[in-house]
Design a protein around this motif. Structure first.
Motif, mmCIF file in Angstrom:
data_model
loop_
_atom_site.group_PDB
_atom_site.id
_atom_site.type_symbol
_atom_site.label_atom_id
_atom_site.label_comp_id
_atom_site.label_asym_id
_atom_site.label_seq_id
_atom_site.Cartn_x
_atom_site.Cartn_y
_atom_site.Cartn_z
ATOM 1 N N LEU A 175 0.847 -1.465 0.285
ATOM 2 C CA LEU A 175 0.254 0.078 0.244
ATOM 3 C C LEU A 175 0.766 1.605 0.049
ATOM 4 O O LEU A 175 0.573 2.508 -1.078
ATOM 5 N N ARG A 176 1.873 1.284 0.986
ATOM 6 C CA ARG A 176 2.360 2.258 0.910
ATOM 7 C C ARG A 176 3.527 2.577 -0.240
ATOM 8 O O ARG A 176 3.980 3.461 -1.163
ATOM 9 N N ASP A 177 4.279 1.585 -1.237
ATOM 10 C CA ASP A 177 4.506 1.443 -2.698
ATOM 11 C C ASP A 177 2.817 2.185 -3.344
ATOM 12 O O ASP A 177 3.098 2.903 -5.178
ATOM 13 N N ARG A 178 2.167 1.705 -3.520
ATOM 14 C CA ARG A 178 1.167 2.351 -4.622
ATOM 15 C C ARG A 178 0.948 3.341 -4.527
ATOM 16 O O ARG A 178 0.326 4.515 -4.983
ATOM 17 N N THR A 179 0.976 3.832 -3.172
ATOM 18 C CA THR A 179 0.656 5.430 -2.825
ATOM 19 C C THR A 179 1.613 6.439 -2.892
ATOM 20 O O THR A 179 1.387 7.300 -2.800
ATOM 21 N N SER A 180 2.927 5.895 -2.115
ATOM 22 C CA SER A 180 4.088 6.705 -1.534
ATOM 23 C C SER A 180 3.649 7.806 -0.608
ATOM 24 O O SER A 180 4.773 8.196 -0.290
ATOM 25 N N GLU A 181 2.149 7.214 0.591
ATOM 26 C CA GLU A 181 2.635 8.208 1.551
ATOM 27 C C GLU A 181 2.105 6.877 2.155
ATOM 28 O O GLU A 181 3.470 5.874 2.939
ATOM 29 N N ASN A 182 2.385 7.571 4.172
ATOM 30 C CA ASN A 182 2.816 7.158 4.865
ATOM 31 C C ASN A 182 1.212 6.302 5.091
ATOM 32 O O ASN A 182 0.193 6.407 4.730
#
Length: 276
Positions: A103-110
């Protein structure tokens, strides 16, 4: 290595004798429930006085139970509580780790994994985003239930008694956008349940957003929430829709890994999403 050998070898002994003895008592009762002070004293090579005091302390804390009719002891309810916590949270963390990474890699968010502990939220785990300016909670941090993406999401799916308990306490304003009006908060919780996710903007940390989705347990209750969080300057309409779907997908995947029976945690789907 005994105490004398430890001293000769320069090794440090950090053992706390009373804690060690208490654990021996618990282990003895786990092996053979229904033992009395005399029996435990003999099997553990401790004096009756020490065993009695240990049992009294453990009983006061709920870790052992004394049968008043036979003056014998067994493990108490707190052992079960701890075991349940280890099983639930341990399994959740194992299932969530790769999903949080993705999920972090998919969104680049925390990415945050949040659950309820009493009348507070608890951050179980986090993943720091790829952006240079990052906002993220720390694992182990407690927070309010009435503010924040994951916190409000888990409150929305909590037992009504929990909701009423939160509403009966003062609702602290963390920013000008924190919901402190009880009627408005009830409406917000209703909307979260209808949508199947929560979007929080500036309510806990000004300048930050959070998109959270619930992770459901086998008894159809939400056991945690997973959220995507970051700076408001990056939260445009395109990312909003993408992050909602990403959070929902992650929550569903974690639930599936836990072998939970609820296969579609967001039956509201796209129609409800338009009101988020």
């Amino acid at each position: 290595m005994d105490d004398e050998e430890a001293r000769q070898n320069g090794a440090k002994d950090y053992t706390i004798a009373a804690v060690d003895r208490a654990l021996l008592v618990l282990e003895a009762l786990a092996d053979r429930p229904g033992q009395g002070v005399t029996q435990l004293s003999k099997s553990l090579s401790m004096t009756k006085s020490i065993v009695f005091r240990l049992l009294q302390t453990l009983e006061d804390r709920g870790f052992v139970f004394r049968d008043p009719d036979h003056a014998v002891y067994s493990l108490g309810y707190r052992i079960g509580v701890l075991g349940e916590r280890v099983g639930r949270e341990g399994s959740l963390l194992v299932a969530a780790r790769p999903v949080m990474d993705a999920l972090r890699d998919r969104t680049s968010e925390n990415v945050n994994l949040v659950m309820r502990e009493g009348l507070r939220s608890l951050v179980l785990a986090t993943r720091s985003g790829h952006h240079s300016i990052r906002l993220f909670a720390q694992a182990g941090r407690h927070g309010p239930l009435h503010a924040g993406g994951g916190s409000l999401c888990i409150l929305a799916y909590s037992d009504p008694a929990i909701v009423e308990a939160v509403l009966s306490n003062p609702l602290e304003a963390f920013t000008p956008y924190t919901i402190t009006d009880r009627d408005r908060l009830r409406q917000t919780l209703d909307r979260i349940r209808a949508n199947g996710y929560n979007i929080a903007l500036n309510d806990l940390d000004e300048g930050a957003f959070s998109v959270a989705a619930p992770i459901f347990g086998s008894d159809d209750t939400a056991i945690a929430c997973i959220s995507v969080a970051g700076a408001m300057v990056r939260f445009d309409e395109e990312r909003r829709e993408r992050y909602i779907r990403a959070a929902l997908d992650a929550a569903a995947e974690i639930s599936s890994k836990l072998h939970l029976h609820r296969s579609d945690p967001v039956s509201a789907g796209p129609a409800a999403r338009s009101s988020g």
